[in-house]
Scaffold this motif. Structure first.
Motif, mmCIF file in Angstrom:
data_model
loop_
_atom_site.group_PDB
_atom_site.id
_atom_site.type_symbol
_atom_site.label_atom_id
_atom_site.label_comp_id
_atom_site.label_asym_id
_atom_site.label_seq_id
_atom_site.Cartn_x
_atom_site.Cartn_y
_atom_site.Cartn_z
ATOM 1 N N TRP A 135 0.843 -1.206 0.000
ATOM 2 C CA TRP A 135 0.000 0.000 0.000
ATOM 3 C C TRP A 135 0.875 1.252 0.000
ATOM 4 O O TRP A 135 1.926 1.268 0.634
ATOM 5 N N THR A 146 -7.029 9.089 -2.182
ATOM 6 C CA THR A 146 -7.352 7.691 -2.473
ATOM 7 C C THR A 146 -6.876 7.328 -3.876
ATOM 8 O O THR A 146 -7.148 8.063 -4.828
ATOM 9 N N TYR A 150 -6.223 -0.264 -7.001
ATOM 10 C CA TYR A 150 -5.294 -1.029 -6.182
ATOM 11 C C TYR A 150 -5.255 -2.442 -6.741
ATOM 12 O O TYR A 150 -6.288 -3.124 -6.777
ATOM 13 N N MET A 153 -8.000 -3.285 -9.075
ATOM 14 C CA MET A 153 -9.382 -3.139 -8.628
ATOM 15 C C MET A 153 -9.686 -1.662 -8.434
ATOM 16 O O MET A 153 -8.910 -0.964 -7.781
ATOM 17 N N PRO A 154 -10.803 -1.166 -8.992
ATOM 18 C CA PRO A 154 -11.130 0.245 -8.817
ATOM 19 C C PRO A 154 -11.470 0.563 -7.370
ATOM 20 O O PRO A 154 -12.197 -0.185 -6.727
ATOM 21 N N VAL A 155 -10.931 1.649 -6.847
ATOM 22 C CA VAL A 155 -11.167 1.985 -5.437
ATOM 23 C C VAL A 155 -12.286 3.009 -5.243
ATOM 24 O O VAL A 155 -13.225 2.736 -4.509
ATOM 25 N N LYS A 157 -15.798 5.054 -5.669
ATOM 26 C CA LYS A 157 -17.104 4.651 -6.188
ATOM 27 C C LYS A 157 -17.352 5.275 -7.542
ATOM 28 O O LYS A 157 -17.099 6.468 -7.724
ATOM 29 N N LEU B 80 -10.155 -4.364 0.363
ATOM 30 C CA LEU B 80 -9.304 -4.599 -0.806
ATOM 31 C C LEU B 80 -8.383 -5.783 -0.569
ATOM 32 O O LEU B 80 -8.113 -6.565 -1.469
ATOM 33 N N THR B 81 -7.910 -5.927 0.672
ATOM 34 C CA THR B 81 -7.043 -7.054 0.990
ATOM 35 C C THR B 81 -7.796 -8.354 0.814
ATOM 36 O O THR B 81 -7.277 -9.329 0.281
ATOM 37 N N ALA B 83 -10.447 -8.751 -1.017
ATOM 38 C CA ALA B 83 -10.891 -8.895 -2.397
ATOM 39 C C ALA B 83 -9.902 -9.727 -3.216
ATOM 40 O O ALA B 83 -10.311 -10.542 -4.042
ATOM 41 N N THR B 84 -8.609 -9.542 -2.931
ATOM 42 C CA THR B 84 -7.627 -10.342 -3.660
ATOM 43 C C THR B 84 -7.817 -11.826 -3.361
ATOM 44 O O THR B 84 -7.688 -12.668 -4.233
ATOM 45 N N SER B 108 -22.642 -2.948 -2.897
ATOM 46 C CA SER B 108 -22.261 -1.651 -3.468
ATOM 47 C C SER B 108 -21.249 -0.887 -2.632
ATOM 48 O O SER B 108 -20.964 0.253 -2.927
ATOM 49 N N GLY B 109 -20.718 -1.487 -1.610
ATOM 50 C CA GLY B 109 -19.808 -0.750 -0.742
ATOM 51 C C GLY B 109 -20.458 -0.296 0.552
ATOM 52 O O GLY B 109 -19.775 0.041 1.506
ATOM 53 N N TRP B 113 -19.180 3.687 0.889
ATOM 54 C CA TRP B 113 -19.186 3.998 -0.545
ATOM 55 C C TRP B 113 -18.442 5.275 -0.867
ATOM 56 O O TRP B 113 -17.902 5.432 -1.934
ATOM 57 N N GLU B 114 -18.378 6.244 0.085
ATOM 58 C CA GLU B 114 -17.744 7.526 -0.233
ATOM 59 C C GLU B 114 -16.325 7.623 0.331
ATOM 60 O O GLU B 114 -15.388 7.943 -0.376
ATOM 61 N N TYR B 117 -11.452 4.196 1.894
ATOM 62 C CA TYR B 117 -10.315 4.003 0.998
ATOM 63 C C TYR B 117 -9.947 2.536 0.882
ATOM 64 O O TYR B 117 -9.237 2.139 -0.011
ATOM 65 N N HIS B 118 -10.431 1.716 1.826
ATOM 66 C CA HIS B 118 -9.969 0.335 1.932
ATOM 67 C C HIS B 118 -11.014 -0.676 1.488
ATOM 68 O O HIS B 118 -10.786 -1.863 1.572
ATOM 69 N N LEU B 120 -13.769 -2.376 -1.238
ATOM 70 C CA LEU B 120 -14.166 -2.559 -2.621
ATOM 71 C C LEU B 120 -15.635 -2.173 -2.755
ATOM 72 O O LEU B 120 -16.470 -2.618 -1.971
ATOM 73 N N LYS B 121 -15.957 -1.320 -3.751
ATOM 74 C CA LYS B 121 -17.332 -0.805 -3.854
ATOM 75 C C LYS B 121 -18.215 -1.805 -4.596
ATOM 76 O O LYS B 121 -18.689 -1.560 -5.696
ATOM 77 N N LEU B 125 -17.463 -5.988 -8.846
ATOM 78 C CA LEU B 125 -16.369 -5.403 -9.613
ATOM 79 C C LEU B 125 -15.282 -6.431 -9.913
ATOM 80 O O LEU B 125 -14.465 -6.220 -10.805
#
Lengths: 163, 164
Positions: A135, A146, A150, A153-155, A157, B80-81, B83-84, B108-109, B113-114, B117-118, B120-121, B125
């Motif tokens: 990271w 942000t 990553y 994968m899109p971060v 929204k 995100l971690t 998600a992999t 949808s997250g 959603w907003e 940072y960590h 996946l939305k 995806l």
């Protein structure tokens, strides 16, 4: 022991370690270069005996503000508390690690580094603790941006077509 | 004498039907799910598997290995971690494989959603989702509904023929 007594005691043992603050601030501010000595004193002095480090909090006040860490100490024996704040230089400052004094500090310091980006000198195992190793940046900093992707994968929204 | 197939073997204990139907019947009644219990939705998923709601009466049974499961049940916040890992384990599963996305976070997250940072939305995806179960978290009944929807979807498939 009251805060004023603690300040006097630390000041006599390590002169010049405490940066003067307002009287009712409720914490003491210590220079990074004196922190190891002060920490040792706080832990070992028979009148202080802060044997428990409850938490380390990293704080970022934004690009124009300050960057600091707050240490919350508690004495299980004498049942008093203390908050120590250490301010660091945003660009290249670092705080001496107290992971060898209080084992709690090990992971707390790694967390403060991971999310805020405060560096701790002399830490036995200094790497990220929560975020993945690849990271980039420290996400709880106010100026953190942000990343768009990553590992493919899109971060952020995707809000296309929302309005 | 009626010589059409379904009447000719009437008395010989022989059923005449489509092989597609047989395969779909078997697949739709054994949805062993791969449990991705990632956050609070996992509690509802566990509740759905427990005796009160009893997912096993539908042939759905929790598995902890991608090799033995047919359905991925993503229940919770996909960081995100994680998600992999989700992606990797999806590719380790044998076909046919289906995906149920459970709860707002996986859909949808969710609340991230907003400013997350960590997170996946939405798990769609990275992997193709068949059924979305809305809710935060969804009640076990909602999850069962989602599983039954997936069952309907499986029964309409034609595994032996290609539909143009």
């Amino acid at each position: 022991m009251e805060l004023a007594e603690i300040i006097t005691r630390v000041n006599t043992a390590v002169p010049g370690a405490i940066v003067p603050t307002e009287d009712d601030a409720g914490f003491i501010q210590v220079e990074p270069k004196h922190w190891l000595k002060v920490a040792q004193l706080l832990k070992d002095d028979p009148e202080l005996r802060f044997d428990s480090l409850m938490c380390i909090t990293g704080v970022d006040e934004g690009p124009e503000g300050r960057l600091w860490a707050a240490y919350n100490l508690h004495s299980m024996e004498l049942l008093h508390k203390l908050e120590v704040r250490i301010f660091v230089n945003r660009k290249n400052g670092s705080i001496p690690s107290v992971a060898n004094l209080w084992r709690t500090a090990d992971w707390h310091e790694r967390e403060a580094y991971d999310l805020i980006g405060i560096k701790f000198k002399g830490h036995p195992d200094f790497r990220r603790i929560l975020l993945p190793y690849d990271w980039e940046g420290h996400p709880l900093r106010k100026d953190f941006e942000t990343p768009d992707y990553y590992r493919g994968m899109p971060v952020p929204k995707d809000k296309r077509g929302w309005e | 004498m009626d010589l059409s197939l379904d009447h000719r073997f009437e008395k010989d204990n022989i059923l005449v039907g489509k092989l597609d139907d047989l395969i779909n019947w078997a697949r739709s009644n054994s949805q062993w799910y791969f449990q991705f219990g990632l956050a609070c939705c996992a509690i509802e998923m566990i509740a759905a598997a427990q005796p009160r709601h009893d997912l096993e009466r539908f042939g759905a049974m929790p598995r902890a290995s991608p090799r033995q499961s047919d359905v991925i049940l993503v229940s919770g916040t996909v960081t995100l971690t994680m998600a992999t890992r989700v992606k990797r384990l999806y590719y380790q599963m044998a076909d046919p494989k289906y995906i149920i996305s459970m709860g707002s976070c996986a859909n949808s997250g969710g609340p991230y959603w907003e400013h997350g940072y960590h997170v996946l939305k939405g798990v769609d995806l990275i992997i193709p989702v068949d059924v979305y179960v809305p809710g935060c978290p969804p009640r076990p009944e909602a999850l069962i509904e989602g599983l039954l929807e997936l069952r309907k979807k499986i029964r309409e498939e034609t595994p032996l023929r290609k539909v143009s």
